[in-house]
Design a protein around this motif. Structure first.
Motif, mmCIF file in Angstrom:
data_model
loop_
_atom_site.group_PDB
_atom_site.id
_atom_site.type_symbol
_atom_site.label_atom_id
_atom_site.label_comp_id
_atom_site.label_asym_id
_atom_site.label_seq_id
_atom_site.Cartn_x
_atom_site.Cartn_y
_atom_site.Cartn_z
ATOM 1 N N GLY A 39 -16.265 4.170 1.712
ATOM 2 C CA GLY A 39 -15.680 3.738 0.638
ATOM 3 C C GLY A 39 -16.525 2.769 -0.281
ATOM 4 O O GLY A 39 -17.736 2.204 -0.058
ATOM 5 N N GLY A 40 -16.060 2.303 -1.354
ATOM 6 C CA GLY A 40 -16.807 1.223 -2.229
ATOM 7 C C GLY A 40 -17.956 1.821 -3.083
ATOM 8 O O GLY A 40 -18.517 0.975 -3.771
ATOM 9 N N ASP A 166 4.200 -8.187 -16.812
ATOM 10 C CA ASP A 166 4.360 -6.727 -17.105
ATOM 11 C C ASP A 166 4.238 -6.067 -15.905
ATOM 12 O O ASP A 166 3.308 -5.970 -15.153
ATOM 13 C CB ASP A 166 3.151 -6.481 -17.917
ATOM 14 C CG ASP A 166 2.862 -4.915 -18.302
ATOM 15 O OD1 ASP A 166 3.164 -3.931 -17.457
ATOM 16 O OD2 ASP A 166 2.731 -4.658 -19.681
ATOM 17 N N GLN A 167 5.425 -5.276 -15.680
ATOM 18 C CA GLN A 167 5.630 -4.497 -14.236
ATOM 19 C C GLN A 167 4.787 -3.115 -14.207
ATOM 20 O O GLN A 167 4.170 -3.100 -13.047
ATOM 21 C CB GLN A 167 7.260 -4.006 -14.380
ATOM 22 C CG GLN A 167 8.073 -5.087 -14.250
ATOM 23 C CD GLN A 167 7.986 -5.970 -13.019
ATOM 24 O OE1 GLN A 167 8.057 -5.434 -11.835
ATOM 25 N NE2 GLN A 167 7.468 -7.188 -13.076
ATOM 26 N N ASP A 168 4.309 -2.773 -15.204
ATOM 27 C CA ASP A 168 3.273 -1.610 -14.966
ATOM 28 C C ASP A 168 2.095 -2.111 -14.665
ATOM 29 O O ASP A 168 1.365 -1.332 -13.788
ATOM 30 C CB ASP A 168 3.201 -0.721 -16.444
ATOM 31 C CG ASP A 168 4.414 0.062 -16.757
ATOM 32 O OD1 ASP A 168 5.092 0.488 -15.715
ATOM 33 O OD2 ASP A 168 4.448 0.339 -18.085
ATOM 34 N N ALA A 169 1.636 -3.337 -15.329
ATOM 35 C CA ALA A 169 0.319 -3.829 -15.039
ATOM 36 C C ALA A 169 0.341 -4.479 -13.471
ATOM 37 O O ALA A 169 -0.723 -4.217 -12.943
ATOM 38 C CB ALA A 169 -0.014 -4.935 -15.849
ATOM 39 N N LEU A 170 1.358 -5.090 -13.056
ATOM 40 C CA LEU A 170 1.471 -5.455 -11.760
ATOM 41 C C LEU A 170 1.471 -4.172 -10.882
ATOM 42 O O LEU A 170 0.869 -4.455 -9.742
ATOM 43 C CB LEU A 170 2.896 -6.016 -11.656
ATOM 44 C CG LEU A 170 2.800 -7.620 -12.118
ATOM 45 C CD1 LEU A 170 4.212 -8.063 -12.313
ATOM 46 C CD2 LEU A 170 1.947 -8.677 -11.200
ATOM 47 N N ALA A 171 2.174 -3.034 -10.921
ATOM 48 C CA ALA A 171 2.086 -2.070 -10.076
ATOM 49 C C ALA A 171 0.734 -1.326 -10.103
ATOM 50 O O ALA A 171 0.208 -1.085 -8.955
ATOM 51 C CB ALA A 171 3.080 -0.890 -10.776
ATOM 52 N N ALA A 172 -0.164 -1.456 -11.112
ATOM 53 C CA ALA A 172 -1.348 -0.925 -11.208
ATOM 54 C C ALA A 172 -2.347 -2.165 -10.248
ATOM 55 O O ALA A 172 -3.304 -1.495 -9.657
ATOM 56 C CB ALA A 172 -2.001 -0.810 -12.465
ATOM 57 N N LEU A 173 -2.101 -3.372 -10.356
ATOM 58 C CA LEU A 173 -2.796 -4.278 -9.641
ATOM 59 C C LEU A 173 -2.415 -4.001 -8.277
ATOM 60 O O LEU A 173 -3.538 -3.792 -7.313
ATOM 61 C CB LEU A 173 -2.277 -5.718 -10.095
ATOM 62 C CG LEU A 173 -3.092 -6.779 -9.355
ATOM 63 C CD1 LEU A 173 -4.523 -6.857 -9.104
ATOM 64 C CD2 LEU A 173 -2.507 -7.977 -9.621
ATOM 65 N N GLU A 174 -1.324 -3.805 -7.709
ATOM 66 C CA GLU A 174 -0.988 -3.520 -6.338
ATOM 67 C C GLU A 174 -1.569 -2.359 -5.973
ATOM 68 O O GLU A 174 -2.304 -2.190 -4.855
ATOM 69 C CB GLU A 174 0.426 -3.198 -6.248
ATOM 70 C CG GLU A 174 1.072 -3.103 -4.762
ATOM 71 C CD GLU A 174 2.190 -2.709 -4.585
ATOM 72 O OE1 GLU A 174 2.575 -2.392 -3.458
ATOM 73 O OE2 GLU A 174 3.235 -2.710 -5.353
ATOM 74 N N GLY A 175 -1.812 -1.326 -6.806
ATOM 75 C CA GLY A 175 -2.654 0.125 -6.389
ATOM 76 C C GLY A 175 -3.999 -0.139 -5.923
ATOM 77 O O GLY A 175 -4.676 0.022 -4.982
ATOM 78 N N ARG A 176 -4.753 -1.281 -6.939
ATOM 79 C CA ARG A 176 -5.785 -1.666 -6.771
ATOM 80 C C ARG A 176 -6.223 -2.361 -5.233
ATOM 81 O O ARG A 176 -7.270 -2.256 -4.721
ATOM 82 C CB ARG A 176 -6.523 -2.318 -7.862
ATOM 83 C CG ARG A 176 -6.645 -1.395 -9.320
ATOM 84 C CD ARG A 176 -7.362 -2.007 -10.076
ATOM 85 N NE ARG A 176 -6.603 -3.175 -10.887
ATOM 86 C CZ ARG A 176 -5.886 -3.273 -11.752
ATOM 87 N NH1 ARG A 176 -5.508 -2.082 -12.167
ATOM 88 N NH2 ARG A 176 -5.378 -4.399 -12.182
ATOM 89 N N ILE A 177 -5.075 -3.326 -5.213
ATOM 90 C CA ILE A 177 -5.261 -3.975 -3.698
ATOM 91 C C ILE A 177 -5.214 -3.218 -2.611
ATOM 92 O O ILE A 177 -5.951 -3.270 -1.778
ATOM 93 C CB ILE A 177 -3.833 -4.860 -3.703
ATOM 94 C CG1 ILE A 177 -4.290 -6.016 -5.063
ATOM 95 C CG2 ILE A 177 -3.940 -5.647 -2.458
ATOM 96 C CD1 ILE A 177 -2.926 -7.100 -5.150
ATOM 97 N N GLN A 178 -4.057 -2.252 -2.831
ATOM 98 C CA GLN A 178 -4.052 -1.444 -1.436
ATOM 99 C C GLN A 178 -5.191 -0.335 -1.187
ATOM 100 O O GLN A 178 -5.661 -0.118 -0.207
ATOM 101 C CB GLN A 178 -2.939 -0.529 -1.710
ATOM 102 C CG GLN A 178 -1.472 -1.053 -1.826
ATOM 103 C CD GLN A 178 -0.953 -1.648 -0.293
ATOM 104 O OE1 GLN A 178 -1.844 -1.575 0.326
ATOM 105 N NE2 GLN A 178 0.210 -1.931 -0.538
ATOM 106 N N ALA A 179 -6.076 0.049 -2.396
ATOM 107 C CA ALA A 179 -7.130 0.717 -2.361
ATOM 108 C C ALA A 179 -8.203 -0.063 -1.692
ATOM 109 O O ALA A 179 -8.987 0.511 -0.733
ATOM 110 C CB ALA A 179 -7.536 1.306 -3.821
ATOM 111 N N GLY A 180 -8.455 -1.182 -2.015
ATOM 112 C CA GLY A 180 -9.409 -2.205 -1.232
ATOM 113 C C GLY A 180 -9.150 -2.338 0.030
ATOM 114 O O GLY A 180 -9.924 -2.214 0.853
#
Length: 216
Positions: A39-40, A166-180
């Motif tokens: 990955g990466g 912003d809940q949508d922005a926070l959810a998107a951030l969580e998605g990026r964290i999980q991907a990492g």
């Protein structure tokens, strides 16, 4: 002054309470996980990039946090030379990926603020927050720093409050964290060159990996 500090504490507290969906992922980053070398290298939703366009021969990915001292040190001591040699010359595509580290609420707010500032000022805000870590060591509240930066990029207090909750922005951030985390990232800064993890983040270490890929 006291009112401002109280407002800042409320802001981060409110963000933390309303972002329960993100909290578990942020807290889990303190635990070590198995590291992988895969990955990466592939483009991902939410990537912020500089240098060569997508599809470049060499792609360098950095996972970093605005609250990470090692990231701030790398930004100050290595990034200028790396940028001049590879990014400004379009030899590589440099991708920055957000991976918040403690204090997680501050890191998350910083990344949300950078995105609210706009794509053209994203890196400016990230770099300014990292540089401001010195202020925090001297007793300046991170909330004060972020509020000041928000004002400098034209956000009102209400706009800033809406940005970091912003809940949508926070959810998107969580998605990026999980991907990492799925790629084996457990700490910051972490670098990949064409999908291969590079443990040596010095200019010498990164140059060796980049030059080897450029020579292929």
């Amino acid at each position: 002054m006291s009112t401002g500090r109280n407002t800042a504490r409320f802001r981060f507290g409110a963000m933390s309470r309303r972002a329960a969906l993100t909290g578990a992922a942020l807290a889990a980053m303190g635990a070590l996980a198995a590291c992988g070398n895969e990955g990466g290298g592939q483009a991902a939703q939410g990537d912020m990039a500089k240098g060569a366009p997508e599809g470049a021969k060499v792609t360098v990915v950095e996972y970093a946090s605005v609250t990470c001292g090692h990231c701030a040190l790398w930004q100050e001591t290595t990034w200028p030379e790396f940028k001049a040699k590879y990014v400004d010359t379009n030899k590589v595509r440099f991708i920055f990926r957000e991976f918040p580290t403690p204090p997680a609420d501050v890191a998350a707010a910083g990344f949300l603020l950078a995105r609210c500032a706009g794509e053209d000022r994203y890196f400016q805000v990230v770099e300014e927050i990292m540089a401001s870590q010195r202020e925090w060591q001297q007793g300046v509240s991170p909330a004060t720093t972020l509020s000041r930066i928000a004002t400098s990029v034209g956000l009102s207090e209400d706009e800033y409050r809406a940005c970091v909750t912003d809940q949508d922005a926070l959810a998107a951030l969580e998605g990026r964290i999980q991907a990492g985390r799925a790629e084996g990232v457990t700490g910051t800064p972490t670098f990949f060159v064409n999908g291969n993890r590079v443990p040596d983040s010095s200019m010498e270490g990164l140059s060796a990996a980049v030059d080897a890929e450029l020579a292929k």
